[in-house]
Design a protein around this motif. Structure first.
Motif, PDB file in Angstrom:
ATOM      1  N   ASP A 428     -33.575  17.381  18.051  1.00 59.11           N
ATOM      2  CA  ASP A 428     -35.026  17.535  18.122  1.00 59.11           C
ATOM      3  C   ASP A 428     -35.681  16.400  18.919  1.00 59.11           C
ATOM      4  N   ILE A 429     -35.144  16.147  20.112  1.00 57.33           N
ATOM      5  CA  ILE A 429     -35.715  15.135  21.008  1.00 57.33           C
ATOM      6  C   ILE A 429     -37.058  15.652  21.519  1.00 57.33           C
ATOM      7  N   PRO A 430     -38.122  14.857  21.413  1.00 61.88           N
ATOM      8  CA  PRO A 430     -39.438  15.331  21.886  1.00 61.88           C
ATOM      9  C   PRO A 430     -39.399  15.775  23.336  1.00 61.88           C
ATOM     10  N   LYS A 431     -40.149  16.823  23.623  1.00 63.54           N
ATOM     11  CA  LYS A 431     -40.173  17.389  24.968  1.00 63.54           C
ATOM     12  C   LYS A 431     -40.541  16.337  26.013  1.00 63.54           C
ATOM     13  N   GLY A 432     -41.530  15.522  25.715  1.00 57.39           N
ATOM     14  CA  GLY A 432     -41.973  14.511  26.666  1.00 57.39           C
ATOM     15  C   GLY A 432     -40.902  13.493  26.993  1.00 57.39           C
ATOM     16  N   THR A 433     -40.108  13.114  25.980  1.00 57.43           N
ATOM     17  CA  THR A 433     -39.036  12.139  26.195  1.00 57.43           C
ATOM     18  C   THR A 433     -37.940  12.726  27.066  1.00 57.43           C
ATOM     19  N   ALA A 434     -37.509  13.926  26.734  1.00 57.63           N
ATOM     20  CA  ALA A 434     -36.414  14.556  27.481  1.00 57.63           C
ATOM     21  C   ALA A 434     -36.815  14.851  28.919  1.00 57.63           C
ATOM     22  N   GLU A 435     -38.037  15.347  29.088  1.00 59.56           N
ATOM     23  CA  GLU A 435     -38.452  15.788  30.414  1.00 59.56           C
ATOM     24  C   GLU A 435     -38.946  14.648  31.292  1.00 59.56           C
ATOM     25  N   ASP A 465     -30.523  -1.512  24.081  1.00 67.22           N
ATOM     26  CA  ASP A 465     -29.479  -1.616  23.036  1.00 67.22           C
ATOM     27  C   ASP A 465     -28.476  -0.475  23.111  1.00 67.22           C
ATOM     28  N   SER A 466     -28.366   0.132  24.300  1.00 69.41           N
ATOM     29  CA  SER A 466     -27.418   1.237  24.487  1.00 69.41           C
ATOM     30  C   SER A 466     -26.181   0.725  25.212  1.00 69.41           C
ATOM     31  N   ASP A 467     -25.063   1.433  25.032  1.00 69.87           N
ATOM     32  CA  ASP A 467     -23.829   1.057  25.734  1.00 69.87           C
ATOM     33  C   ASP A 467     -23.720   1.753  27.091  1.00 69.87           C
ATOM     34  N   ILE A 468     -24.760   2.475  27.503  1.00 69.84           N
ATOM     35  CA  ILE A 468     -24.726   3.211  28.770  1.00 69.84           C
ATOM     36  C   ILE A 468     -24.978   2.272  29.942  1.00 69.84           C
ATOM     37  N   HIS A 469     -24.086   2.315  30.927  1.00 70.70           N
ATOM     38  CA  HIS A 469     -24.278   1.555  32.167  1.00 70.70           C
ATOM     39  C   HIS A 469     -24.625   2.479  33.333  1.00 70.70           C
ATOM     40  N   ALA A 470     -23.953   3.619  33.407  1.00 68.55           N
ATOM     41  CA  ALA A 470     -24.194   4.574  34.495  1.00 68.55           C
ATOM     42  C   ALA A 470     -24.293   5.974  33.905  1.00 68.55           C
ATOM     43  N   ILE A 471     -25.083   6.830  34.563  1.00 70.29           N
ATOM     44  CA  ILE A 471     -25.289   8.170  34.022  1.00 70.29           C
ATOM     45  C   ILE A 471     -25.464   9.169  35.162  1.00 70.29           C
ATOM     46  N   LEU A 472     -24.956  10.361  34.932  1.00 70.80           N
ATOM     47  CA  LEU A 472     -25.138  11.477  35.866  1.00 70.80           C
ATOM     48  C   LEU A 472     -25.580  12.678  35.044  1.00 70.80           C
ATOM     49  N   GLU A 473     -26.729  13.259  35.402  1.00 70.38           N
ATOM     50  CA  GLU A 473     -27.246  14.405  34.660  1.00 70.38           C
ATOM     51  C   GLU A 473     -27.490  15.574  35.599  1.00 70.38           C
ATOM     52  N   CYS A 474     -27.191  16.774  35.114  1.00 71.27           N
ATOM     53  CA  CYS A 474     -27.327  17.998  35.911  1.00 71.27           C
ATOM     54  C   CYS A 474     -28.150  19.012  35.116  1.00 71.27           C
ATOM     55  N   ALA A 475     -29.204  19.521  35.734  1.00 66.75           N
ATOM     56  CA  ALA A 475     -30.077  20.475  35.060  1.00 66.75           C
ATOM     57  C   ALA A 475     -29.486  21.878  35.090  1.00 66.75           C
ATOM     58  N   VAL A 476     -29.750  22.642  34.041  1.00 65.36           N
ATOM     59  CA  VAL A 476     -29.354  24.044  33.957  1.00 65.36           C
ATOM     60  C   VAL A 476     -30.634  24.874  34.003  1.00 65.36           C
ATOM     61  N   PHE A 477     -30.750  25.713  35.022  1.00 64.06           N
ATOM     62  CA  PHE A 477     -31.968  26.482  35.224  1.00 64.06           C
ATOM     63  C   PHE A 477     -31.802  27.928  34.747  1.00 64.06           C
ATOM     64  N   SER A 478     -32.907  28.475  34.258  1.00 60.48           N
ATOM     65  CA  SER A 478     -32.975  29.893  33.905  1.00 60.48           C
ATOM     66  C   SER A 478     -34.358  30.388  34.268  1.00 60.48           C
ATOM     67  N   GLU A 479     -34.409  31.351  35.180  1.00 59.13           N
ATOM     68  CA  GLU A 479     -35.675  31.908  35.654  1.00 59.13           C
ATOM     69  C   GLU A 479     -36.604  30.815  36.174  1.00 59.13           C
ATOM     70  N   GLY A 480     -36.016  29.846  36.871  1.00 61.30           N
ATOM     71  CA  GLY A 480     -36.787  28.787  37.499  1.00 61.30           C
ATOM     72  C   GLY A 480     -37.158  27.634  36.591  1.00 61.30           C
ATOM     73  N   ASN A 481     -36.853  27.718  35.311  1.00 62.72           N
ATOM     74  CA  ASN A 481     -37.180  26.660  34.359  1.00 62.72           C
ATOM     75  C   ASN A 481     -35.911  25.973  33.856  1.00 62.72           C
ATOM     76  N   ILE A 482     -36.041  24.683  33.507  1.00 67.07           N
ATOM     77  CA  ILE A 482     -34.885  23.937  32.981  1.00 67.07           C
ATOM     78  C   ILE A 482     -34.677  24.310  31.527  1.00 67.07           C
ATOM     79  N   ARG A 483     -33.499  24.840  31.244  1.00 66.88           N
ATOM     80  CA  ARG A 483     -33.148  25.252  29.882  1.00 66.88           C
ATOM     81  C   ARG A 483     -32.273  24.223  29.172  1.00 66.88           C
ATOM     82  N   ALA A 484     -31.534  23.444  29.978  1.00 64.65           N
ATOM     83  CA  ALA A 484     -30.596  22.495  29.379  1.00 64.65           C
ATOM     84  C   ALA A 484     -30.271  21.400  30.392  1.00 64.65           C
ATOM     85  N   MET A 485     -29.707  20.307  29.883  1.00 70.61           N
ATOM     86  CA  MET A 485     -29.203  19.226  30.727  1.00 70.61           C
ATOM     87  C   MET A 485     -27.763  18.940  30.304  1.00 70.61           C
ATOM     88  N   ILE A 486     -26.883  18.856  31.278  1.00 74.20           N
ATOM     89  CA  ILE A 486     -25.498  18.475  31.007  1.00 74.20           C
ATOM     90  C   ILE A 486     -25.300  17.088  31.593  1.00 74.20           C
TER      91      ILE A 486
END
Length: 642
Positions: A428-435, A465-486
């Protein structure tokens, strides 16, 4: 850096390197030609190389200003040859060719025609990280042709080196297990037997076959079978030393060369293998036990050529398979194996890597195979995340999907042994944070960051305070809108995402995304279908669906099934509902025509003494069927009162 899809990628060819190469070679062509040090300095700066100069006579060294950016404090000027190990911290695991060069140069009396050298050094930087550099050295002489000074240029080739090593690894290893593939296993063993000094050493060639593995594939499916192969490969690798050669040579067949192996050690390792590979796998409340059959041969006792040794080990394996399996056999000349046929001749001839695809092509093909075979979408997705993460040294792979509230939740996750799960905290990550990250996506829906510390302050806060140094994210689109992020995270240190990594990871994300969207749509349809059935089953009146062409019953709700019988699908409605042998004269279906989609009628079923108020309407069932739904209320009591 070059860019692809808006993201930095590695370079294989450096134009400035070619220029400097040409410059140095032109300089060495004429030993008496004056060396233009200013041009050399400018050229080094253009190529972003580190430049240094060693004055041989007084043993002084001077370095360019960019030295401190990579190695920290500049080295002391004097006593260069005595301080080499402190100035150039060379990886002790590699050969120290630089010190050899300095010692050799100090002994030269006159400069010969070969006064230009080039080699690679693995050097420790100020970040306590070893980096590969290409070092070019040009020796200059004085008017008496005596060595006077050495000009050096060091170019960072770490990305090139890693890319080459990655491609080499991919070409040599099995995609699924990460063991050596068939051709590489044969080549490495053959090379070792041919070139190693084996006069006083004994080696044992193992051929290992998994008993009953076909039953796992047949009963549990290939997807589950692949996970079993991965587990088996891991168990086999643990039995052997790192210096031994271990590979997968077939679906459930493995081979290993145990170096410096006595007969006693062979027996011990064989028992370890039998114990490690005696396993029971359970899936969907069903279990299958597997074991291993092992054939082996000692070299040089029975030969030193791979082909000869392989046939003898295979013959010993055949003997065990014919004698009850789950055991081992060491070849000797008295071994009697009737009707032995070597079914693995393909191993001994040809080059199976001749037309080998690049690794990412194999991975994509394998992912398609997993999704095609799988009946368990969750297991398939988890396996794909694990495979792609292991191949690209990913610390954590995850999928965040948009939920019905418009917020986002982590639905799938894979973590390496050294990384902690974040799935429970990323619900339940807030929409504003994710987007907030969506604005960083390029036109292909990809966002890559080599170092999260370089992100804007408002985004860095999410990695505090995260252990993340590098990140790669790819959007998943459905009907022109982002439905998910991998997403793919790297936790060890900053990491430049290479073009081949971006291509494979983003394409994997695209395949998985399409698969997940279809799955979610299907899940929604199933949920809607179940809700509809539940509603229909709670209606006390009779509801059934009829094929108007042949009167077959296609559906009955709970009330109708309980009244008319629970196994009536496919049977004729006039038989089951009315108890007649032919279509009823009062059949309400006859009320429907091209202009009439619904109608009502009161009907009397004489043989059941049952009055029904029937509402009938056309419904969509399939393209090749004309179907109607009949909704009947029992009004027998009302009729009899009258």
């Amino acid at each position: 850096m070059q860019k692809k899809n808006g993201l930095p990628t590695s370079r294989v060819i450096y134009p400035s390197d070619k220029l400097s190469e040409q410059f140095i070679k032109e300089s060495e062509c004429t030993a008496t030609k004056t060396f233009d040090t200013e041009s050399y300095r400018i050229l080094a700066e253009l190529s972003q190389a580190i430049m240094f100069e060693w004055e041989i006579v007084n043993d002084h060294i001077s370095v360019s200003d960019n030295w401190s950016l990579v190695f920290g404090n500049k080295p002391p000027i004097g006593n260069f040859s005595g301080n080499i190990d402190r100035i150039f911290s060379i990886d002790p695991k590699t050969k120290n060719v630089f010190t050899e060069y300095v010692n050799r140069t100090k002994k030269i009396k006159k400069v010969g025609p070969q006064h230009y050298e080039k080699f690679e050094l693995h050097l420790l930087t100020k970040n306590n990280e070893y980096i590969w550099f290409q070092v070019r050295l040009l020796l200059r002489c004085d008017e008496n042709e005596s060595p006077e000074r050495v000009f050096g240029m060091m170019t960072d080739i770490n990305m090139q080196k890693k890319e080459y090593e990655s491609l080499l690894h991919e070409a040599r290893h099995d995609v699924l297990t990460n063991l050596y593939n068939k051709a590489t296993t044969q080549r490495l063993i053959a090379h070792y037997l041919r070139h190693s000094r084996l006069k006083d050493k004994r080696q044992v060639l193992f051929v290992i076959d998994i008993d009953n593995f076909k039953d796992i594939n047949d009963l549990f499916g290939h997807l589950f079978g692949d996970s079993v192969i991965v587990d088996i490969a891991h168990s086999i690798k643990l039995v052997f030393n790192k210096t031994d050669i271990v590979g997968r040579i077939g679906g459930d067949e493995f081979m290993a060369l145990c170096k410096n192996c006595s007969e006693d050690l062979f027996i011990r390792k064989s028992h370890e293998l039998l114990a490690a590979l005696s396993k029971t796998y359970t899936h969907q409340a069903r279990s299958i036990k597997i074991s291993a059959s092992i054939g082996a041969v000692i070299s040089p006792d029975y030969g030193t050529r791979f082909e000869d040794l392989f046939r003898k080990a295979d013959k010993a394996l055949y003997y065990i398979k014919a004698s009850g399996k789950n055991n081992y056999c060491l070849y000797d000349n008295d071994l009697s194996v009737p009707q032995y046929v070597n079914k693995r001749e393909f191993l001994l001839t040809g080059n199976s890597e001749k037309n080998k695809k690049f690794f990412h092509e194999n991975v994509v093909e394998y992912i398609f195979k997993i999704l095609h075979r799988s009946t368990d979408a969750t297991a398939a997705t988890n396996l794909i995340l694990e495979i792609i993460s292991n191949r690209y040294k990913i610390s954590r792979a995850f999928i965040i999907e948009k939920n019905s509230d418009g917020n986002y939740s982590n639905t799938f996750e894979w973590c390496s042994d050294k990384s902690a799960s974040k799935k429970s905290s990323h619900q339940d990550i807030p929409k504003g944070t994710a987007e907030k990250f969506f604005s960083c996506l390029n036109e292909d829906g990809i966002f890559g960051c080599a170092d999260v510390k370089l992100l804007p302050a408002e985004m860095q806060i999410h990695f505090k305070d995260s252990d993340i140094h590098a990140i790669l994210e790819c959007a998943v689109f459905s009907e022109g809108n982002i439905r998910a992020m991998i997403g793919f995270e790297y936790h060890t240190h900053p990491r430049e995402w290479k073009s081949e990594e971006i291509e494979s990871l983003s394409f994997t994300a695209e395949i998985l995304g399409t698969f997940l969207i279809q799955k979610r749509t299907l899940d929604k349809m199933k949920h809607s279908h179940m809700q509809t059935l539940e509603i229909l089953d709670h209606i006390e009146s009779f509801i059934y669906v009829i094929d108007t062409q042949n009167y077959e019953i296609l559906f009955l709700n709970k009330s109708a099934a309980e009244f008319f019988g629970t196994k009536q699908l496919g049977k004729k409605c006039y038989n089951i509902i009315a108890g007649e042998e032919a279509p009823c004269s009062f059949c309400p279906i006859k009320l429907l025509d091209e202009s009439t989609d619904s109608a009502q009628k009161v009907i009397y079923l004489e043989k059941r003494d049952l009055w029904l108020r029937a509402a009938i309407s056309k419904i969509h069932w399939s393209a090749d069927r004309e179907v109607c739904m009949v909704h009947c209320h029992d009004i027998t009591a009302l009729k009899k009162k009258k």
